[in-house]
Design a protein around this motif. Structure first.
Motif, PDB file in Angstrom:
ATOM      1  N   ILE A 132      46.552  50.399  44.635  1.00 40.30           N
ATOM      2  CA  ILE A 132      46.983  50.285  43.139  1.00 40.30           C
ATOM      3  C   ILE A 132      46.275  48.724  42.672  1.00 40.30           C
ATOM      4  O   ILE A 132      45.850  48.854  41.376  1.00 40.30           O
ATOM      5  N   SER A 133      46.295  47.690  43.315  1.00 38.34           N
ATOM      6  CA  SER A 133      45.438  46.499  42.969  1.00 38.34           C
ATOM      7  C   SER A 133      44.003  46.953  42.503  1.00 38.34           C
ATOM      8  O   SER A 133      43.687  46.484  41.508  1.00 38.34           O
ATOM      9  N   SER A 134      43.381  47.811  43.247  1.00 32.63           N
ATOM     10  CA  SER A 134      42.221  48.071  42.767  1.00 32.63           C
ATOM     11  C   SER A 134      42.106  48.777  41.366  1.00 32.63           C
ATOM     12  O   SER A 134      41.202  48.585  40.530  1.00 32.63           O
ATOM     13  N   LEU A 135      42.974  49.730  41.281  1.00 32.56           N
ATOM     14  CA  LEU A 135      43.199  50.541  39.634  1.00 32.56           C
ATOM     15  C   LEU A 135      43.338  49.517  38.889  1.00 32.56           C
ATOM     16  O   LEU A 135      43.139  49.940  37.546  1.00 32.56           O
ATOM     17  N   ILE A 136      44.368  48.670  39.021  1.00 38.10           N
ATOM     18  CA  ILE A 136      44.683  47.854  37.953  1.00 38.10           C
ATOM     19  C   ILE A 136      43.270  46.729  37.586  1.00 38.10           C
ATOM     20  O   ILE A 136      43.184  46.756  36.368  1.00 38.10           O
ATOM     21  N   ARG A 137      42.613  46.422  38.326  1.00 32.49           N
ATOM     22  CA  ARG A 137      41.394  45.619  38.230  1.00 32.49           C
ATOM     23  C   ARG A 137      40.587  46.580  37.201  1.00 32.49           C
ATOM     24  O   ARG A 137      39.756  45.963  36.348  1.00 32.49           O
ATOM     25  N   LEU A 138      40.405  47.730  38.003  1.00 32.96           N
ATOM     26  CA  LEU A 138      39.457  48.664  37.146  1.00 32.96           C
ATOM     27  C   LEU A 138      39.663  49.101  35.725  1.00 32.96           C
ATOM     28  O   LEU A 138      39.163  48.974  34.625  1.00 32.96           O
ATOM     29  N   PHE A 139      41.186  49.032  35.617  1.00 33.07           N
ATOM     30  CA  PHE A 139      41.999  49.438  34.113  1.00 33.07           C
ATOM     31  C   PHE A 139      41.653  48.228  33.336  1.00 33.07           C
ATOM     32  O   PHE A 139      41.168  48.326  32.150  1.00 33.07           O
ATOM     33  N   ALA A 140      41.675  46.927  33.947  1.00 29.40           N
ATOM     34  CA  ALA A 140      41.410  45.540  32.967  1.00 29.40           C
ATOM     35  C   ALA A 140      39.970  45.605  32.718  1.00 29.40           C
ATOM     36  O   ALA A 140      39.884  45.105  31.530  1.00 29.40           O
ATOM     37  N   ALA A 141      39.159  45.987  33.658  1.00 29.44           N
ATOM     38  CA  ALA A 141      37.603  45.733  33.130  1.00 29.44           C
ATOM     39  C   ALA A 141      37.226  46.708  32.119  1.00 29.44           C
ATOM     40  O   ALA A 141      36.340  46.475  31.262  1.00 29.44           O
ATOM     41  N   LEU A 142      38.091  47.987  32.107  1.00 26.70           N
ATOM     42  CA  LEU A 142      37.581  49.222  31.262  1.00 26.70           C
ATOM     43  C   LEU A 142      38.248  48.893  29.813  1.00 26.70           C
ATOM     44  O   LEU A 142      37.598  49.247  28.563  1.00 26.70           O
ATOM     45  N   SER A 143      39.020  47.955  29.836  1.00 26.65           N
ATOM     46  CA  SER A 143      40.018  47.850  28.528  1.00 26.65           C
ATOM     47  C   SER A 143      39.027  46.676  27.737  1.00 26.65           C
ATOM     48  O   SER A 143      39.123  45.382  28.073  1.00 26.65           O
ATOM     49  N   GLY A 144      38.464  47.053  26.535  1.00 22.82           N
ATOM     50  CA  GLY A 144      37.596  46.011  25.919  1.00 22.82           C
ATOM     51  C   GLY A 144      38.385  44.890  25.125  1.00 22.82           C
ATOM     52  O   GLY A 144      38.173  43.892  24.716  1.00 22.82           O
ATOM     53  N   ARG A 145      39.759  45.279  24.625  1.00 26.30           N
ATOM     54  CA  ARG A 145      40.456  44.339  23.952  1.00 26.30           C
ATOM     55  C   ARG A 145      41.241  43.470  24.744  1.00 26.30           C
ATOM     56  O   ARG A 145      42.190  42.573  24.429  1.00 26.30           O
ATOM     57  N   SER A 146      41.258  43.378  26.319  1.00 26.16           N
ATOM     58  CA  SER A 146      42.076  42.651  27.074  1.00 26.16           C
ATOM     59  C   SER A 146      41.161  41.495  27.669  1.00 26.16           C
ATOM     60  O   SER A 146      39.982  41.758  27.955  1.00 26.16           O
ATOM     61  N   VAL A 147      41.845  40.251  27.603  1.00 21.03           N
ATOM     62  CA  VAL A 147      41.436  38.972  28.259  1.00 21.03           C
ATOM     63  C   VAL A 147      42.499  38.608  29.107  1.00 21.03           C
ATOM     64  O   VAL A 147      43.727  38.813  28.708  1.00 21.03           O
ATOM     65  N   MET A 148      42.202  37.421  29.972  1.00 24.01           N
ATOM     66  CA  MET A 148      42.903  37.059  30.851  1.00 24.01           C
ATOM     67  C   MET A 148      43.149  35.593  31.119  1.00 24.01           C
ATOM     68  O   MET A 148      41.963  34.901  31.033  1.00 24.01           O
ATOM     69  N   ILE A 149      44.189  34.876  31.153  1.00 23.58           N
ATOM     70  CA  ILE A 149      44.595  33.655  31.551  1.00 23.58           C
ATOM     71  C   ILE A 149      44.868  33.735  32.940  1.00 23.58           C
ATOM     72  O   ILE A 149      45.924  34.126  33.293  1.00 23.58           O
ATOM     73  N   ALA A 150      44.180  32.827  34.126  1.00 27.39           N
ATOM     74  CA  ALA A 150      44.670  32.675  35.152  1.00 27.39           C
ATOM     75  C   ALA A 150      45.279  31.241  35.372  1.00 27.39           C
ATOM     76  O   ALA A 150      44.704  30.272  35.059  1.00 27.39           O
ATOM     77  N   VAL A 151      46.295  31.152  36.217  1.00 23.88           N
ATOM     78  CA  VAL A 151      47.006  29.961  36.277  1.00 23.88           C
ATOM     79  C   VAL A 151      46.302  28.910  37.431  1.00 23.88           C
ATOM     80  O   VAL A 151      46.789  27.685  37.423  1.00 23.88           O
TER      81      VAL A 151
END
Length: 406
Positions: A132-151
């Protein structure tokens, strides 16, 4: 600029404390924040006290598991949360959605497919080894409207996984921070708490503060503390925190029974959750963080700001805060012998502890203030929204002004 903050749980732990700090310091003349979260737990009440509008949304039940029946239940919960959040987004028309966890980011991104607002995933956690972690990463990569802040950089590396190239430009690291006004050296609080807990003058107080869960390594700390007592019998151990999720209540029972079996029940105090963590920090002669996995380690910065020395396992984001033997003490994760040795060594060297504590306080003040954090966050909003082309020119100008004067 209207920002919808979404938190998938109403319980308050490290991620929610950061969210509350953001909400408490956000410029309300420029930003219009409102929070969507489950009504269960204390997050709703604490946000209300900050004057933030809060709307309820059902709690998201989702865990990493190999059981197919559980996965199906989690999918149903995800779909319900997604539909409910989509209605709220359509009603409020936010300029930006700030999702305060990986789970929240998944729901918010899926809920806004076909809608305009960009979604910021605030990455507070480490993804476990799981399909599921791999699927989450793939979903995030394919979503053009999403950006991430890492702590932390460790969290950023973990989230990228093998998708380094697609996600490299999408993840920014903004190290966590604290309200330094709430965490300051206070000798009065130290005397008050030590009197409340009936410590003797010669007692050397070792403490650990955080959620009661196996990931925090309290059980291993108990065993190491038992070894350390053989060398320094005047020590006592405070375990501060409460179980929040899954089967953590059973883990708390294990801690109690283990302390009894080891014959150190009279030397261990399990205080439960406390709302005076800053005062507890003043009481400690040494804070120990024995986590097996730690995305950042907010409690370390809190202790540093209180001029309390810290001994921690060198895992994940912790070495981004502590430099060994400079502003704290690091041991190899999972090494109970080194943990016990470090506790004994520091208990016998008050001048060395004081030096580490003083440098730790200076480091916290220089690098982990809430003011620094809000400047970084505003700059992130400004740059990311500009790249995504999802903010009006007027809103962009206002965010720029806030970032420059904050």
């Amino acid at each position: 600029m209207k920002i919808l903050f979404y938190n998938h749980t109403g319980q308050v732990s490290g991620a929610e404390r950061m969210l509350l700090m953001i909400l408490s310091r956000m410029d309300r003349q420029t930003f219009e924040p409102f929070l969507v979260c489950p009504p269960e737990g204390s997050l709703t009440k604490m946000a209300f006290q900050l004057g933030v509008k809060v709307e309820p949304l059902k709690s998201l039940e989702a865990r990493f598991t190999w059981r197919v029946d559980h996965l199906l239940l989690y999918v149903v919960s995800f779909l319900k949360a997604m539909r409910e959040l989509r209605r709220k987004v359509k009603n409020h028309q936010p300029d930006l959605i700030h999702a305060n966890s990986i789970r929240s980011g998944l729901v918010a991104t899926a809920a806004t497919i076909g809608l305009k607002p960009p979604v910021v995933w605030h990455l507070h956690d480490l993804l476990p080894p799981h399909p599921i972690s791999s699927l989450i990463r793939l979903f995030a990569a394919l979503s053009g409207r999403s950006v991430m802040i890492a702590v932390s950089a460790a969290v950023a590396r973990n989230f990228r996984g093998r998708l380094s190239s697609p996600l490299n430009e999408r993840i920014s690291v903004i190290l966590n921070a604290i309200d330094l006004d709430k965490f300051q050296p206070d000798h009065f609080s130290k005397r008050r708490i030590r009197k409340e807990l009936r410590f003797r003058e010669p007692d050397f107080v070792v403490g650990t503060v955080g959620q009661i869960t196996p990931r925090k390594g309290q059980l291993e700390l108990l065993r190491a503390f038992r070894v350390a007592l053989n060398e320094s019998p005047n020590m006592v151990l405070l375990i501060v925190g409460a179980p929040l999720f899954n089967r953590d209540h059973e883990y708390l029972d294990t801690l109690r029974s283990t302390a009894t079996k080891l014959g150190i029940g009279n030397k261990v105090r399990l205080l439960g959750a406390r709302n005076d963590v800053a005062s507890i920090m003043q009481t400690l002669d040494l804070l120990v963080v024995n986590s097996k996995a730690e995305p950042f380690g907010l409690v370390i910065v809190e202790a540093m700001a209180c001029e309390t020395p810290v001994l921690a396992a060198a895992v994940d984001g912790i070495p981004e805060i502590i430099q060994h033997n400079e502003n704290g003490w690091l041991v190899s994760p999972g090494d109970e012998a080194a943990l016990a040795e470090g506790i004994v060594k520091l208990s016998r060297r008050p001048e060395h502890r004081a030096r580490l504590a003083n440098r730790g306080m200076q480091h916290a003040e220089a690098h982990f203030s809430a003011d620094r954090y809000l400047v970084d966050l505003h700059a992130f909003y400004r740059s990311r929204l500009k790249k995504l082309g999802s903010q009006s020119a007027e809103s962009t100008t206002r965010v720029t002004e806030v970032a420059e004067v904050a």
